[in-house]
Design a protein around this motif. Structure first.
Motif, PDB file in Angstrom:
ATOM      1  N   UNK A   1      29.067   7.640 -55.091  1.00  0.00           N
ATOM      2  CA  UNK A   1      29.389   6.758 -56.221  1.00  0.00           C
ATOM      3  C   UNK A   1      29.438   5.308 -55.731  1.00  0.00           C
ATOM      4  N   UNK A   2      28.500   4.469 -56.177  1.00  0.00           N
ATOM      5  CA  UNK A   2      28.446   3.100 -55.649  1.00  0.00           C
ATOM      6  C   UNK A   2      29.716   2.287 -55.909  1.00  0.00           C
ATOM      7  N   UNK A   3      30.415   2.541 -57.006  1.00  0.00           N
ATOM      8  CA  UNK A   3      31.649   1.784 -57.253  1.00  0.00           C
ATOM      9  C   UNK A   3      32.723   2.161 -56.229  1.00  0.00           C
ATOM     10  N   UNK A   4      32.733   3.415 -55.774  1.00  0.00           N
ATOM     11  CA  UNK A   4      33.670   3.842 -54.739  1.00  0.00           C
ATOM     12  C   UNK A   4      33.222   3.332 -53.371  1.00  0.00           C
ATOM     13  N   UNK A   5      31.934   3.435 -53.106  1.00  0.00           N
ATOM     14  CA  UNK A   5      31.407   2.961 -51.814  1.00  0.00           C
ATOM     15  C   UNK A   5      31.738   1.489 -51.620  1.00  0.00           C
ATOM     16  N   UNK A   6      31.636   0.701 -52.679  1.00  0.00           N
ATOM     17  CA  UNK A   6      31.918  -0.734 -52.579  1.00  0.00           C
ATOM     18  C   UNK A   6      33.353  -0.997 -52.122  1.00  0.00           C
TER      19      UNK A   6
ATOM     20  N   UNK B   1      34.616  -6.835 -47.748  1.00  0.00           N
ATOM     21  CA  UNK B   1      34.341  -6.264 -49.062  1.00  0.00           C
ATOM     22  C   UNK B   1      32.823  -6.144 -49.194  1.00  0.00           C
ATOM     23  N   UNK B   2      32.408  -5.386 -50.177  1.00  0.00           N
ATOM     24  CA  UNK B   2      30.969  -5.138 -50.363  1.00  0.00           C
ATOM     25  C   UNK B   2      30.553  -5.422 -51.793  1.00  0.00           C
ATOM     26  N   UNK B   3      29.378  -5.998 -51.936  1.00  0.00           N
ATOM     27  CA  UNK B   3      28.717  -6.104 -53.229  1.00  0.00           C
ATOM     28  C   UNK B   3      27.438  -5.286 -53.120  1.00  0.00           C
ATOM     29  N   UNK B   4      27.336  -4.271 -53.949  1.00  0.00           N
ATOM     30  CA  UNK B   4      26.156  -3.404 -53.915  1.00  0.00           C
ATOM     31  C   UNK B   4      25.155  -3.906 -54.942  1.00  0.00           C
ATOM     32  N   UNK B   5      23.938  -4.146 -54.480  1.00  0.00           N
ATOM     33  CA  UNK B   5      22.878  -4.669 -55.336  1.00  0.00           C
ATOM     34  C   UNK B   5      21.950  -3.559 -55.818  1.00  0.00           C
ATOM     35  N   UNK B   6      21.784  -2.532 -55.012  1.00  0.00           N
ATOM     36  CA  UNK B   6      20.879  -1.423 -55.340  1.00  0.00           C
ATOM     37  C   UNK B   6      21.417  -0.184 -54.630  1.00  0.00           C
ATOM     38  N   UNK B   7      21.470   0.949 -55.349  1.00  0.00           N
ATOM     39  CA  UNK B   7      21.995   2.173 -54.767  1.00  0.00           C
ATOM     40  C   UNK B   7      21.243   3.349 -55.375  1.00  0.00           C
ATOM     41  N   UNK B   8      20.166   3.724 -54.734  1.00  0.00           N
ATOM     42  CA  UNK B   8      19.311   4.834 -55.187  1.00  0.00           C
ATOM     43  C   UNK B   8      19.672   6.057 -54.349  1.00  0.00           C
ATOM     44  N   UNK B   9      20.595   6.861 -54.864  1.00  0.00           N
ATOM     45  CA  UNK B   9      21.150   7.957 -54.075  1.00  0.00           C
ATOM     46  C   UNK B   9      20.257   9.196 -54.161  1.00  0.00           C
TER      47      UNK B   9
ATOM     48  N   UNK C   1      16.921  11.065 -51.378  1.00  0.00           N
ATOM     49  CA  UNK C   1      16.119  10.852 -50.175  1.00  0.00           C
ATOM     50  C   UNK C   1      14.978   9.873 -50.454  1.00  0.00           C
ATOM     51  N   UNK C   2      14.854   8.874 -49.593  1.00  0.00           N
ATOM     52  CA  UNK C   2      13.853   7.828 -49.763  1.00  0.00           C
ATOM     53  C   UNK C   2      14.359   6.642 -50.560  1.00  0.00           C
ATOM     54  N   UNK C   3      15.538   6.767 -51.168  1.00  0.00           N
ATOM     55  CA  UNK C   3      16.098   5.682 -51.977  1.00  0.00           C
ATOM     56  C   UNK C   3      16.634   4.554 -51.120  1.00  0.00           C
ATOM     57  N   UNK C   4      16.664   3.364 -51.703  1.00  0.00           N
ATOM     58  CA  UNK C   4      17.174   2.175 -51.011  1.00  0.00           C
ATOM     59  C   UNK C   4      18.610   1.895 -51.409  1.00  0.00           C
ATOM     60  N   UNK C   5      19.359   1.413 -50.444  1.00  0.00           N
ATOM     61  CA  UNK C   5      20.725   0.964 -50.668  1.00  0.00           C
ATOM     62  C   UNK C   5      20.792  -0.433 -50.083  1.00  0.00           C
ATOM     63  N   UNK C   6      20.961  -1.412 -50.968  1.00  0.00           N
ATOM     64  CA  UNK C   6      21.050  -2.811 -50.548  1.00  0.00           C
ATOM     65  C   UNK C   6      22.415  -3.361 -50.949  1.00  0.00           C
ATOM     66  N   UNK C   7      23.051  -4.053 -50.015  1.00  0.00           N
ATOM     67  CA  UNK C   7      24.371  -4.598 -50.266  1.00  0.00           C
ATOM     68  C   UNK C   7      24.590  -5.844 -49.435  1.00  0.00           C
ATOM     69  N   UNK C   8      25.626  -6.559 -49.796  1.00  0.00           N
ATOM     70  CA  UNK C   8      26.093  -7.672 -48.985  1.00  0.00           C
ATOM     71  C   UNK C   8      27.517  -7.364 -48.566  1.00  0.00           C
ATOM     72  N   UNK C   9      27.755  -7.384 -47.260  1.00  0.00           N
ATOM     73  CA  UNK C   9      29.112  -7.271 -46.729  1.00  0.00           C
ATOM     74  C   UNK C   9      29.667  -8.683 -46.654  1.00  0.00           C
ATOM     75  N   UNK C  10      30.866  -8.858 -47.196  1.00  0.00           N
ATOM     76  CA  UNK C  10      31.522 -10.165 -47.191  1.00  0.00           C
ATOM     77  C   UNK C  10      32.638 -10.124 -46.150  1.00  0.00           C
ATOM     78  N   UNK C  11      32.497 -10.930 -45.104  1.00  0.00           N
ATOM     79  CA  UNK C  11      33.486 -10.953 -44.036  1.00  0.00           C
ATOM     80  C   UNK C  11      34.752 -11.661 -44.452  1.00  0.00           C
TER      81      UNK C  11
END
Length: 149
Positions: A28-33, A42-50, A52-62
Protein backbone atom coordinates in the motif's frame (compact mmCIF):
# COMPACT_ATOMS: atom_id res chain seq x y z
CA UNK A 1 32.04 -11.74 -8.27
CA UNK A 2 32.67 -11.14 -4.57
CA UNK A 3 30.93 -13.35 -2.01
CA UNK A 4 27.39 -12.22 -1.20
CA UNK A 5 28.23 -11.54 2.47
CA UNK A 6 30.90 -9.01 1.38
CA UNK A 7 28.28 -6.93 -0.43
CA UNK A 8 25.06 -7.42 1.56
CA UNK A 9 23.32 -6.03 4.60
CA UNK A 10 21.09 -8.64 6.24
CA UNK A 11 18.54 -7.81 8.96
CA UNK A 12 15.61 -9.59 10.60
CA UNK A 13 12.70 -8.32 12.66
CA UNK A 14 9.94 -10.29 14.36
CA UNK A 15 6.65 -8.41 14.00
CA UNK A 16 3.61 -9.41 16.05
CA UNK A 17 1.29 -9.68 13.04
CA UNK A 18 0.40 -12.13 10.31
CA UNK A 19 2.34 -12.19 7.04
CA UNK A 20 -0.79 -10.80 5.35
CA UNK A 21 -0.81 -7.79 7.70
CA UNK A 22 2.88 -7.10 7.08
CA UNK A 23 2.46 -7.57 3.32
CA UNK A 24 -0.44 -5.07 3.39
CA UNK A 25 1.98 -2.42 4.72
CA UNK A 26 4.43 -3.25 1.91
CA UNK A 27 1.95 -3.14 -0.98
CA UNK A 28 0.00 0.00 0.00
CA UNK A 29 1.79 3.17 -1.17
CA UNK A 30 0.15 5.35 1.50
CA UNK A 31 1.57 3.02 4.18
CA UNK A 32 4.96 2.70 2.47
CA UNK A 33 5.26 6.49 2.44
CA UNK A 34 5.06 6.44 6.26
CA UNK A 35 7.67 3.75 6.95
CA UNK A 36 10.14 3.80 4.05
CA UNK A 37 13.42 5.46 4.98
CA UNK A 38 15.47 5.80 8.15
CA UNK A 39 14.42 7.84 11.19
CA UNK A 40 13.86 11.50 10.41
CA UNK A 41 13.16 10.88 6.71
CA UNK A 42 9.83 11.15 4.95
CA UNK A 43 8.81 9.92 1.52
CA UNK A 44 6.77 11.28 -1.35
CA UNK A 45 5.73 8.51 -3.71
CA UNK A 46 5.31 9.60 -7.31
CA UNK A 47 4.65 6.21 -8.94
CA UNK A 48 3.94 2.81 -7.38
CA UNK A 49 3.18 -0.01 -9.81
CA UNK A 50 2.99 -3.00 -7.48
CA UNK A 51 3.52 -5.84 -9.93
CA UNK A 52 6.60 -7.59 -11.32
CA UNK A 53 8.26 -5.19 -13.75
CA UNK A 54 6.46 -2.19 -12.22
CA UNK A 55 8.25 1.03 -11.33
CA UNK A 56 8.36 2.63 -7.92
CA UNK A 57 9.55 6.23 -7.96
CA UNK A 58 9.81 8.36 -4.84
CA UNK A 59 11.66 11.19 -3.22
CA UNK A 60 13.17 10.65 0.22
CA UNK A 61 13.21 13.90 2.18
CA UNK A 62 16.10 14.08 4.65
CA UNK A 63 15.80 15.68 8.07
CA UNK A 64 17.99 18.56 6.85
CA UNK A 65 15.65 19.24 3.91
CA UNK A 66 17.78 17.48 1.29
CA UNK A 67 15.76 15.53 -1.30
CA UNK A 68 16.94 12.17 -2.59
CA UNK A 69 15.13 10.99 -5.74
CA UNK A 70 14.94 7.19 -5.88
CA UNK A 71 13.81 4.75 -8.51
CA UNK A 72 13.16 1.04 -8.05
CA UNK A 73 11.91 -1.79 -10.23
CA UNK A 74 9.74 -4.49 -8.68
CA UNK A 75 11.30 -7.78 -9.71
CA UNK A 76 9.33 -10.47 -7.90
CA UNK A 77 6.23 -10.50 -5.73
CA UNK A 78 4.78 -13.46 -3.86
CA UNK A 79 1.76 -12.23 -1.88
CA UNK A 80 2.19 -12.56 1.89
CA UNK A 81 5.65 -14.16 1.34
CA UNK A 82 8.19 -12.05 -0.52
CA UNK A 83 8.96 -8.87 -2.43
CA UNK A 84 12.13 -8.30 -4.42
CA UNK A 85 13.07 -4.80 -5.55
CA UNK A 86 15.95 -3.68 -7.77
CA UNK A 87 17.59 -0.26 -7.46
CA UNK A 88 19.24 0.24 -10.86
CA UNK A 89 21.61 3.07 -10.01
CA UNK A 90 25.07 3.11 -11.62
CA UNK A 91 26.83 3.87 -8.33
CA UNK A 92 24.56 2.04 -5.83
CA UNK A 93 22.97 -0.82 -7.78
CA UNK A 94 21.36 -3.32 -5.41
CA UNK A 95 18.56 -5.84 -5.02
CA UNK A 96 16.45 -5.80 -1.86
CA UNK A 97 14.68 -9.00 -0.91
CA UNK A 98 12.06 -8.86 1.84
CA UNK A 99 10.84 -12.29 2.96
CA UNK A 100 7.93 -12.91 5.34
CA UNK A 101 7.87 -16.14 7.35
CA UNK A 102 5.14 -17.03 9.83
CA UNK A 103 6.44 -17.70 13.33
CA UNK A 104 3.41 -18.69 15.40
CA UNK A 105 1.24 -15.56 15.67
CA UNK A 106 4.07 -13.36 14.39
CA UNK A 107 6.01 -12.80 11.17
CA UNK A 108 9.77 -12.93 10.80
CA UNK A 109 10.77 -10.27 8.29
CA UNK A 110 14.09 -11.09 6.60
CA UNK A 111 15.65 -8.12 4.80
CA UNK A 112 18.62 -8.63 2.50
CA UNK A 113 20.07 -5.73 0.54
CA UNK A 114 22.70 -7.02 -1.88
CA UNK A 115 24.85 -4.73 -3.98
CA UNK A 116 26.38 -5.70 -7.33
CA UNK A 117 29.85 -4.85 -6.05
CA UNK A 118 31.45 -4.85 -2.62
CA UNK A 119 33.13 -1.52 -3.45
CA UNK A 120 29.67 0.07 -3.67
CA UNK A 121 28.44 -1.58 -0.46
CA UNK A 122 31.44 -1.24 1.87
CA UNK A 123 31.45 2.60 2.18
CA UNK A 124 27.73 2.46 3.06
CA UNK A 125 27.81 -0.63 5.30
CA UNK A 126 27.74 1.15 8.66
CA UNK A 127 25.03 3.60 7.55
CA UNK A 128 22.94 0.80 6.03
CA UNK A 129 23.12 -1.33 9.17
CA UNK A 130 21.59 1.47 11.21
CA UNK A 131 19.19 2.71 8.50
CA UNK A 132 17.82 -0.75 7.72
CA UNK A 133 17.20 -1.45 11.43
CA UNK A 134 15.28 1.84 11.61
CA UNK A 135 13.26 1.04 8.48
CA UNK A 136 12.26 -2.34 9.93
CA UNK A 137 11.24 -0.69 13.21
CA UNK A 138 9.15 1.82 11.24
CA UNK A 139 7.55 -1.03 9.28
CA UNK A 140 6.64 -2.74 12.56
CA UNK A 141 5.15 0.52 13.87
CA UNK A 142 3.12 0.91 10.67
CA UNK A 143 1.71 -2.60 11.09
CA UNK A 144 0.99 -1.93 14.79
CA UNK A 145 0.72 1.80 15.36
CA UNK A 146 0.95 2.87 19.00
CA UNK A 147 -2.51 2.98 20.53
CA UNK A 148 -3.83 6.31 21.72
CA UNK A 149 -3.99 6.49 25.50
Amino acid sequence: MEPINARSDVRTKLIEATPAQVFAAIRDPSKVARWWGPDGFSSTIHQFEFHPGGWWRLTLHGPDGTDFPNEYRLVRIEPDRMVQIAHPSPDHCFVLTIELTRRGDATLVSWQQTFDQAEHYQPLAEFLAQANEQVLARLAAEVHPPSAA
